[in-house]
Every structure is written in C-alpha cells, then in structure tokens.
Write a protein that holds these residues in place. Structure first.
Motif, short mmCIF file in Angstrom:
data_model
loop_
_atom_site.label_atom_id
_atom_site.label_comp_id
_atom_site.label_asym_id
_atom_site.label_seq_id
_atom_site.Cartn_x
_atom_site.Cartn_y
_atom_site.Cartn_z
N ASP A 139 51.27 52.61 23.49
CA ASP A 139 52.10 52.97 24.21
C ASP A 139 53.36 53.41 23.11
N LYS A 140 53.47 54.60 23.25
CA LYS A 140 54.46 55.00 22.19
C LYS A 140 55.28 56.29 22.45
N ASP A 141 55.32 56.71 23.75
CA ASP A 141 56.02 57.59 24.34
C ASP A 141 57.48 57.32 24.64
N GLU A 142 57.66 55.99 24.65
CA GLU A 142 59.01 55.46 24.94
C GLU A 142 59.95 55.44 23.63
N LEU A 143 61.38 55.65 23.83
CA LEU A 143 62.26 55.73 22.80
C LEU A 143 62.69 54.52 22.34
N ASP A 144 62.35 53.52 22.97
CA ASP A 144 62.88 52.20 22.56
C ASP A 144 61.57 51.18 22.59
N TYR A 145 61.20 50.41 21.55
CA TYR A 145 59.90 49.56 21.26
C TYR A 145 60.65 48.29 21.49
N ASP A 146 61.73 47.72 21.57
CA ASP A 146 62.42 46.72 21.66
C ASP A 146 61.99 45.79 22.92
N HIS A 147 61.41 46.51 23.93
CA HIS A 147 61.18 45.96 25.22
C HIS A 147 59.67 45.82 25.15
N PRO A 148 59.04 44.98 25.98
CA PRO A 148 57.64 44.75 26.27
C PRO A 148 56.90 45.47 27.15
#
Length: 219
Positions: A139-148
């Motif tokens: 799941d890497k289409d998000e701009l922020d990986y700091d959230h689960p």
C-alpha cells in the motif's frame, strides 16, 4: 458494546485476542464483532450510492475483487494508474461520507494496536466472491506512511498473506475470520500482503461472499 469498550476489557490483550505478526503488525481476533450490525448497515448504505464495481489495472487486467469507497477520498484504478480521487468516476459524485461506526472502529482498532489518533480519509470496501483473490502488493499510493492500515474482515474466512519488503520474501499465511481486524504500520507499513483465493462456503450473515473494509490515511 463498542469496539473501544471491548478493548478496555483487557489491560493487556490475552494471546487468544491479539496476535503479533511483526513489529507494528497485529491481528485483533473478533475485535469488530460488537459492531457488525452497524458495519453491515454502513456497507449497504454506501454501496447504494456508490455501487460495487470491478476496476481495471493499468496493465488492463480486471480485478477479481469488486470495490467501492467511502470517505473524503476513494482509491481508484484504471489505465492511467492507481490513485486517490475525491469523486467517484462511475457516478461523477463525491464518495459517500464515511459512516460514524466505520471511523470509530478504525480509531479503536488502531489504538488497540498501538497507533493513536488514527483518522482515516478513505475506506476501501472490497467484496470477494468465491475464488476472488488479492495479489501481493504494497500500500504505497498514500502520501503519508506515518499512519497504519486497518483491515476489517466480514463474512467468509480468508487466508491473509503477510510478507516482507520484497515481493519474493516468504509470506506468513494467516487465517482470518469474521470480525477479525489486521493492523499494520510503523516498521511494517510497507510490507507486501495479499489474500489467497476465497474457498467455497456460506456465512450465516453474508452468504457466499467476504467483505473487507480497509482504512487508510492518505495525506
């Protein structure tokens, strides 16, 4: 009883309730069960406005899993690529607002897994028929990986594949049942994962399908 009250029954989750998969990744067994009626009502309401559809990948393959979305953003796929959009391309309207029960469960499950203040902007609603599967992906289409990522399973059981940081890494095969919630974030946020083909069966509430709710904060 809400999921939050369910979590508060334990100062420390017992082994048959919480299963650690890796640093930052857990299975919360039965965590969603107290909220199933509200969740299913939410699925019905959302898909009445944004019907399930089979998306096409950028490579031209039709996904076996049918999908809808709820929240400020929805995940979509077509020949142009994978992305989040505030508008449902099928209806031209904004995605239906996220039901309160959805947002509360996502918040409670993330907290139980050790991630506080999770406020998802998108919930992907996936419908698996018999034989449908989800291939290994990140799941890497998000701009922020700091959230689960918070993933809720309803209906037929499934086998969740949870791998490493390369597609070729060995995957754990984890049985997932109605009401189970998987949460992964922190050092495990970008692990590869997927779902094996759904085996034939009949669930008392959902018949011959599995519904998966996947909550994400995009930015």
């Amino acid at each position: 009883m809400t999921a939050d009250l369910f979590a508060d029954l334990f100062n420390e989750a017992p082994p048959d309730w919480r299963e650690d998969l890796a640093p930052g990744a857990v299975v919360l067994r039965g965590f969603a069960l107290p909220m199933v009626p509200a969740l299913l009502a939410g699925v019905e309401a959302v898909t009445a406005s944004a019907p399930f559809r089979h998306l096409v990948t950028p490579g031209g393959q039709t996904m076996s899993v049918a999908m809808s979305n709820t929240g400020a953003l929805g995940w979509v796929s077509d020949r142009r690529g994978y992305r989040y959009d505030a508008t449902d391309p099928q209806t031209g309207r904004p995605w239906p607002a996220m039901p309160a029960a959805f947002a509360q469960l996502a918040l409670d499950a993330a907290h139980a897994a050790g991630f506080d203040g999770f406020t998802p902007q998108a919930c992907l609603i996936n419908r698996y028929a018999i034989g449908a599967r989800l291939s290994l992906h990140q799941d890497k289409d998000e701009l922020d990986y700091d959230h689960p990522i918070v993933s809720v399973s309803l209906g037929l059981p499934a086998v969740f594949l949870f791998g490493g940081f390369e597609r070729s890494d060995r995957q754990a095969r984890i049985p997932i049942a109605h009401g189970d919630v998987v949460v992964w974030g922190g050092p495990s946020r970008l692990r590869y994962h997927g779902v094996q083909p759904i085996k034939p069966g009949v669930h008392p509430l959902l018949g011959d399908v599995r519904i998966n709710l996947t909550f994400r904060k995009v930015r």
